[in-house]
Design an enzyme around this catalytic site. Structure first.
Site, PDB file in Angstrom:
ATOM      1  N   ARG A   1       0.829  -1.217   0.000  1.00 46.36           N
ATOM      2  CA  ARG A   1       0.000   0.000   0.000  1.00 46.36           C
ATOM      3  C   ARG A   1       0.863   1.267   0.000  1.00 46.36           C
ATOM      4  O   ARG A   1       0.571   2.226  -0.715  1.00 46.36           O
ATOM      5  CB  ARG A   1      -0.904  -0.021   1.236  1.00 46.36           C
ATOM      6  CG  ARG A   1      -1.874   1.124   1.338  1.00 46.36           C
ATOM      7  CD  ARG A   1      -3.038   0.999   0.364  1.00 46.36           C
ATOM      8  NE  ARG A   1      -2.796   1.724  -0.879  1.00 46.36           N
ATOM      9  CZ  ARG A   1      -3.102   1.259  -2.080  1.00 46.36           C
ATOM     10  NH1 ARG A   1      -3.668   0.089  -2.235  1.00 46.36           N
ATOM     11  NH2 ARG A   1      -2.837   1.974  -3.150  1.00 46.36           N
TER      12      ARG A   1
ATOM     13  N   LYS B   1       1.818  25.145  -4.931  1.00 45.67           N
ATOM     14  CA  LYS B   1       0.594  24.553  -4.362  1.00 45.67           C
ATOM     15  C   LYS B   1       0.744  23.038  -4.338  1.00 45.67           C
ATOM     16  O   LYS B   1       0.136  22.314  -5.126  1.00 45.67           O
ATOM     17  CB  LYS B   1      -0.617  24.981  -5.193  1.00 45.67           C
ATOM     18  CG  LYS B   1      -0.835  26.489  -5.166  1.00 45.67           C
ATOM     19  CD  LYS B   1      -2.003  26.928  -6.033  1.00 45.67           C
ATOM     20  CE  LYS B   1      -2.168  28.455  -5.939  1.00 45.67           C
ATOM     21  NZ  LYS B   1      -3.224  28.964  -6.847  1.00 45.67           N
TER      22      LYS B   1
ATOM     23  N   LYS C   1       3.219  38.770  -5.729  1.00 46.62           N
ATOM     24  CA  LYS C   1       1.828  38.435  -5.994  1.00 46.62           C
ATOM     25  C   LYS C   1       0.912  39.596  -5.614  1.00 46.62           C
ATOM     26  O   LYS C   1       1.364  40.617  -5.071  1.00 46.62           O
ATOM     27  CB  LYS C   1       1.458  37.168  -5.229  1.00 46.62           C
ATOM     28  CG  LYS C   1       2.442  36.021  -5.496  1.00 46.62           C
ATOM     29  CD  LYS C   1       1.862  34.668  -5.227  1.00 46.62           C
ATOM     30  CE  LYS C   1       0.819  34.340  -6.279  1.00 46.62           C
ATOM     31  NZ  LYS C   1       0.255  32.981  -6.090  1.00 46.62           N
TER      32      LYS C   1
ATOM     33  N   ASP D   1      -2.552  36.835 -14.714  1.00 43.40           N
ATOM     34  CA  ASP D   1      -3.449  36.036 -13.889  1.00 43.40           C
ATOM     35  C   ASP D   1      -4.871  36.089 -14.415  1.00 43.40           C
ATOM     36  O   ASP D   1      -5.463  37.171 -14.561  1.00 43.40           O
ATOM     37  CB  ASP D   1      -3.405  36.564 -12.442  1.00 43.40           C
ATOM     38  CG  ASP D   1      -4.058  35.586 -11.491  1.00 43.40           C
ATOM     39  OD1 ASP D   1      -3.930  34.367 -11.716  1.00 43.40           O
ATOM     40  OD2 ASP D   1      -4.710  36.036 -10.534  1.00 43.40           O
TER      41      ASP D   1
END
Lengths: 285, 285, 285, 285, 285, 285
Positions: E103, E138, E170, E220
């Site tokens: 797993r 991100k 930003k 953007d």
């Protein structure tokens, strides 16, 4: 003078690890389900048997790491002799946090108080002799600094803290080095300026060790008669430490032989936890 | 079936930490000075008393982390019943590495074998009854997985591993929640699908707990007469677990009351180390 | 603008590790024995020689981790030019904690101030030229972010922070890649969009590097005459960085050749600590 | 006897951390782009100046952690005196791994060899006197065990490893304790059985320290004349250690005063790296 | 050229942590109970859907850390385009270890292959344009280096790796700094020599950014028409990067506007795992 | 009852690691250069799409670890259903710290809210049936506890937390153990007292599993018709869990078959982040 506490930077990592071990991957299922988020409570750490308390900083750190809003007021600090029913500390604040931290706090407190209590018992038993009780490197993995601290709290001394802070030539070293004298000479050459202790099994080895100038000699598994003989023979030329299966029942006889130190591995390797509990109900002492 | 070993990724970090704790900032002063760099030796892990061995992977990891050239040949694997003098394993290779790792290896082996031996003693004592012995969360900080493994090796079962894998409502939860029934209902609602265990002190609480549908009921500090009464009253409607100060002397009487489980905190909180030593000299078993 | 401080999450782990390294397994034997638990003191961090201070956050973190009750009041923040006798900061609070943290705090402060002071010395020496002083990846293991910060405090620039944030083709790369041109082409292909710097040993290699479009060229171990020739030949087609054994004595001559940057490994690999001490007695500056 | 190496469990974590610090979040951009994945190379660690090599285990660990297929063959082990051009070790294997680990390996090797070389210089200068050179706790954060090892390799002795393995009463302790005698008495009481060292600034304090039974006395910042006077006055009643700004130029004069030890913080706090390089090209020594 | 792998020292810690998270405090209850200790098996990692494989080193590390006896033979290395049914690797060895690691190995492999597959989809869609697809910060906490590697494997480029390797101004920075021009000027002054990127929302801001000399401008949330206008207006004076909700459906239109780069946070923040399974049964591809 | 939060000791380490991953070796270049050290700001965490918020403690911890002076005021706690434009929390304080922590805080918040939102969507879709939605061990490495918490916040249940807290016999176990019955028997013997779940692919296996007394049966990849048949056949003798590629579109049909649980790996392995942003400008909700 009370035993100085360990700095918080030494205490916190071991408590943090213990909490994570208990919280697992979902936290405290029971408390989260059963106790309202806004419930507050006042609880008491209380002794259920006679002994010496040690480890309150570890316990307090467990509570504070779970919730900084928990207040801990210590009434009987580390080193205090406890009677059954004695209140050790009051823990107040958010009930969830107190119950979540309870087991981890008690695991430290009961274990370290067990170490201190056993040490205190030995120290009391040999009071008035020249002998001092000390612990060994036979400690619980990960808890050496904590256990050694608890030994100090109980009135004992700390033998070596690790492999790196003193020379102790044991039987296996002697076997490989080819004799006590050669081992001591090699130690002197390899670690100049560091006191040398050597383990001996009989009086012939004792003579060798004294002759080679050992600073301390560990008399392994000798009965009081033999120890007395060793003390006489040594006549102050070396510090003598008795070791090997010494218990509370036999320690006084050992101490009265005139040895300087008695080291007992069981103080840290075979600890009986002191029974301390967290009581939510008002407590009558 | 032998108890499956813990994966190496679980064993190694705790052994690594224990070694660093012992090596400190300068390593093994004694061995480095006394034992030639090219000396090789053959040593034996040997039992000095009766018991059950546990923790050989931890011991072997200590030797291998110090020197991968050390070979470990296990003769009596974890779970074997030991007699005094039994050879457990042979350790061969560079003498320095073997002596440097010795204490850390033994600290794990003696402690975990102590846990397994005590558990085995209890399990043997209650053989033939329906009761199973199990441990608690009263473990040494940092050693929970290791100690729980040793309990399994000794024939015991593991109760909860932590706060997150089962619900156990204890007296303090009941006190804050306002009664057993409310606590059980809250647990059912908050942790649906998870079996609920609750601690009770008397038969009135037992009735409440059964009525509220507890899956397991912890009967705290009841004598055999009371336990027998509890078993009769429960009549199979819940699993019953006895707890509280049960010892090797009293456990058979408890088991014969018909309870399903007996949990003993002392298996992990008050461990007497098993006496195992590393013998450099040829060993006659 | 003052150099922005490193975030506390970057500072704390390295200070915590340094404290544990110093505290060992028993804490501060001397202070615990000699200084009363309730003693308070006011101490001063004071410069004993000329230089530039750097690392006050590291020092303050050492004090605060040992005892949050210690107050630190900074009088000359990082970047300030110091004269012998200048008071840098006042440290007030529990005497034990201050003395226990002293050495760790000073180890950071003296080392990082040493880095900043040496950098400042170079930066001052080349003032008025187009050259900028910068450091390299030749840093103390575990202290890269701290040392690079100290270089900025001293007026220097940081070359690469690691292997992953820029391409720098060194002589060994060229040797294995089979020449400068092939190495630059491979770098362009493998790391598109990332500026490429290449080390050259002579003017023939310089021509190759310019021809292959290197963004920056590291002129290794060239004397000022050769550097001047390189500047002329390059004629602005690439950024030029001089490197190789440049010292405070020689740096001005190098800077005056017209290179853009001068990198000096010794700023971080061969640091002379700045002499800063903690004074308990009232201090006259 | 060669200085015993530090165990791998002590070396690996610090090297691992240093590699991660250099690799950042993307690894070695340059090597990955410029060097073919299947390129192999043979390289040499070679001295570029005179000195003593130390830290080969750290360097070898860096190479092996990056690629276990890299082979390291040591030709001049730790402690060897080097001449410019001496080949220290041969490093063979995958070229990418060798170049990626190069800087980290050299950062350890050059720094620790720098420590050993400076120590060796001092030890040579005082050869034939009774004095021994030793280091202090003024170490690079995170590198204490490594630096202390390098001091031993260079022929020096290690003073305290940390706050916990010896008592050293410094001027600030004396100031707070209220005098040398009170400080020594407190140390004896608080840390029984542990040798006590105390720092003194003048001969009056020396008398106090001798009177109070100090085991070792640190003579701080005294010139040779004063030191000689101190030696005479002490007449063997205590071990004497000179300290404070002693350099290679002044150390012989200090040693000839008859002190037992000379401690020099600069051995670890102001290290000049030894120039060692990794040469890909065939190397002629 | 295949994407160079991440060094093992970067891969191992994250895999080790993931294994411990899965093993908890008792290891793999199911496998330990159900699979005989000596069972061996041959299994296959097989694709169940179309995509690009990434993360085989992470998967292999999971198997090897659980049992070094497990052999991994890679048939389709990282970067290979997969069809449903394709065999990726063969895993042979002790069955217990293979099932215990399964797993964790798949969690890495399916996730990183998901990242690579999505990136490859975008890269294919914009093939032939000048635009390059790149990822953002991100990312999944703790997995940044791994995810960025997977983006490279899928044919994408990595934007910044963190806050420390590039300047990206930003909207929130602009708001606090008081305008684009002031922000760019401050960045130039504070981080000299580092390329400056700035985010703009409209063409007026674009003009400001170009005027202030931004190296790269992040456009953007502009539609293709506006982007085309921005490309024309910029006329090569800055690198242009489109960003904001761009998907596989819209990316071709964006790329055809002439921008240089297209950054897509969803490549790492909203990953659909690629369906890869471990097949014990013989597998027909 | 709101879902109880994870204790801070579980949240902090993962947030700390994420911050360090983002800060790298130099911290936040942009913010440090562009935002004045004394600037303060008020910002808002605001939803940009519909969903359920989860992870505010992780986000708050990111802000507080960067600067303890940052205040977080939660307006819509974990579990709240969000509409686009909803203000989740107000973040006030030093502007630098807020911007530096922003991305790490959002990475946690957007991801965990994505998990909670998807879970909530499924839970809503099956409301009124007996089925409960639950997650699997297909989690992001390092984030298991966090993701499982988010599933609870979204109204789901947690299947196993790891390999150690339940038995789940999967197809590969069955293949190696030699059949379902033998596997179940082995599990009962090896892990007595622990509920056994077994995966079946068809109704013949279902019969075997029921016959062998499985507590829960995982019906893998069956369509609603087959599931309905399985429910009828089982007739309450075991708990039934449906699994395998179930989506929001198909889940209602699955739930209406009468199964007890529906497990969906995609809830944690293929998460679409919820769009939450940090707004510096005054915000109108």
């Amino acid at each position: 003078m009370p035993i100085p506490p360990l700095p918080a930077v030494m205490v916190e990592p071991v408590v943090r690890a213990a909490l994570l071990e208990d919280l697992g991957r979902a936290g405290d299922l029971t408390t989260d389900a059963v106790v309202p988020a806004d419930a507050r409570t006042e609880t008491f750490l209380a002794a259920r048997q006679q002994g010496v308390v040690a480890g309150l900083d570890f316990a307090a750190t467990a509570f504070r790491l779970i919730d900084p809003a928990i207040e801990i007021q210590v009434e009987r600090p580390d080193g205090t002799r406890l009677q059954p029913g004695d209140r050790i500390a009051t823990i107040r604040g958010p009930a969830r946090g107190i119950l979540t931290a309870e087991r981890t706090a008690l695991n430290f407190l009961c274990h370290l108080s067990g170490v201190a209590s056993a040490t205190r018992g030995i120290a009391d038993a040999i009071a008035g002799t020249r002998a001092q009780v000390c612990c060994t490197r036979k400690t619980m993995p990960g808890l050496r600094a904590a256990q050694k601290y608890a030994v100090r709290v109980g009135g004992g001394a700390n033998h070596r803290f690790g492999l790196d802070d003193a020379v102790l030539i044991k039987d296996n070293h002697v076997a490989i080095a080819g004799g006590i004298v050669r081992a001591i000479e090699a130690a002197r050459a390899g670690s100049p300026g560091i006191p040398v202790e050597v383990e001996v099994d009989d009086l012939a080895q004792l003579d060798e060790a004294i002759g080679a100038g050992a600073d301390t000699i560990l008399l392994d598994n000798m009965d009081p008669g033999r120890l007395r003989e060793a003390v006489a023979r040594t006549a102050g030329r070396a510090r003598l430490e008795a070791s090997g299966g010494i218990t509370l029942d036999t320690v006084r006889a050992v101490a009265e032989t005139g040895v300087d130190a008695i080291s007992i591995g069981a103080l840290t390797h075979s600890v009986t936890a002191l029974d301390v509990s967290l009581e939510v109900h008002p407590w009558q002492s």
